[in-house]
Write an enzyme that holds these catalytic residues in place. Structure first.
Site, PDB file in Angstrom:
ATOM      1  N   ASP A   6       0.887  -1.167   0.000  1.00 28.41           N
ATOM      2  CA  ASP A   6       0.000   0.000   0.000  1.00 28.41           C
ATOM      3  C   ASP A   6       0.921   1.212   0.000  1.00 28.41           C
ATOM      4  OD1 ASP A   6      -1.627   2.128   0.493  1.00 28.41           O
ATOM      5  OD2 ASP A   6      -2.581   1.324   2.283  1.00 28.41           O
ATOM      6  N   GLU A 169      -7.440   0.310  -4.531  1.00 29.09           N
ATOM      7  CA  GLU A 169      -7.465   0.182  -3.066  1.00 29.09           C
ATOM      8  C   GLU A 169      -8.799  -0.359  -2.523  1.00 29.09           C
ATOM      9  OE1 GLU A 169      -6.146   4.111  -2.095  1.00 29.09           O
ATOM     10  OE2 GLU A 169      -4.080   3.643  -2.631  1.00 29.09           O
TER      11      GLU A 169
END
Length: 299
Positions: A6, A169
């Site tokens: 991430d 995401e």
């Protein structure tokens, strides 16, 4: 071994699959995230993550934060203009109209700066796994356009990572929630990060995750909440003392630090005291910032 990354605007982290379960990789000191910061110190040494954050107050002009917000954007765009007003580092334009960042006397592309952060994550993962890491899946905001996605791919290559896939995401969040649970439902997943806000409508049928719709704002996140608090502090100070702190880079960085801490504290308390000693010099001597911020004001 492949890791999941991430790459965040303010913080980044990585995970690996162990015994069919995703496991977030812990950084030394017990933290699961690494600040997405890049800096060059006085001696010319490159610093990333916590090392960069530690010296940010003393070295604001050569500390780069929020670089993800600039990825794939034109130098003359409104978004970049807005960033240049609040961040303390220098930006220059290249021949193609892209943003370059000047740190010390060196000029970096945004891909190079993102690559330094990815390289740090790769090192942490290798330390944890006691093995080389060569492959990665990297998540991006659902609203990232093709140019922004290509920039993330390029940053991965510069960090010696083969990027297997760029994953949205919210889709990653839905997979983490639903995988192996044989669900049949429609979900709304939203992700409010440090710099981006995303929402996706996802239809889950057993192992098929279909993204029906996505929306969002790649320019809304925790950084903007910090900026509002910073603006509030600087306006109050100017009203009281007639001094504009926004022209002092070191003062701005100190205010940003305190503003973020106050915002976080207001999650658990109703009042936060904002104190910055020796922030400026007035006609009668040294001036400090000393004010109260309530949760109500923040909201």
């Amino acid at each position: 071994k492949a890791i999941g990354i991430d790459l965040g605007t303010t913080n980044s982290c990585a995970a690996v699959i162990e015994n069919n379960q995703p496991k977030i990789i812990m950084y030394k000191g017990g933290n699961y995230t690494i600040p997405s910061l890049f800096a060059i110190d006085e001696s010319g040494k490159t610093l990333v993550g916590y090392d960069a954050k530690k010296q940010a107050l003393a070295n604001p002009a050569n500390t780069v934060l929020g670089a993800k917000r600039l990825l794939g954007r034109n130098f003359h765009s409104k978004a970049v203009e807005k960033i240049r007003q609040v961040f303390t580092y220098d930006m220059v334009e290249d021949d193609a109209g892209d943003v370059l960042i000047k740190v010390k006397d060196k000029v970096f592309t945004l891909e190079q700066i993102s690559a330094e952060i990815l390289r740090k994550i790769k090192e942490v993962a290798e330390e944890y796994l006691k093995d080389d890491v060569t492959h990665a899946v990297i998540t991006v905001p659902a609203y990232f356009n093709d140019r922004q996605r290509q920039a993330v791919r390029k940053a991965g290559l510069l960090a010696d990572l083969k990027v297997l896939r760029i994953l949205n995401e919210p889709t990653a969040a839905a997979l983490a929630y639903g995988l192996g649970r044989n669900l049949r439902q429609c979900l709304v997943v939203y992700d409010l990060g440090g710099g981006t806000f995303d929402i996706s409508v996802i239809d889950i049928h057993d192992k098929v995750f279909e993204v029906i719709a996505t929306g969002g704002d790649t320019f809304l996140g925790g950084v903007d909440f910090d900026d509002r608090v910073m603006g509030h502090i600087m306006e109050s100070f100017q009203d009281k003392h007639g001094i504009d702190l926004s022209l002092d880079r070191v003062a701005v960085q100190r205010i940003r630090d305190v503003a973020e801490r106050a915002k976080i504290n207001l999650s658990s308390t109703l009042n936060a005291q904002i104190q910055i000693p020796f922030v400026a010099r007035g006609p009668k001597g040294i001036l400090n910032v000393d004010q109260n911020l309530t949760r109500e004001e923040l909201q």
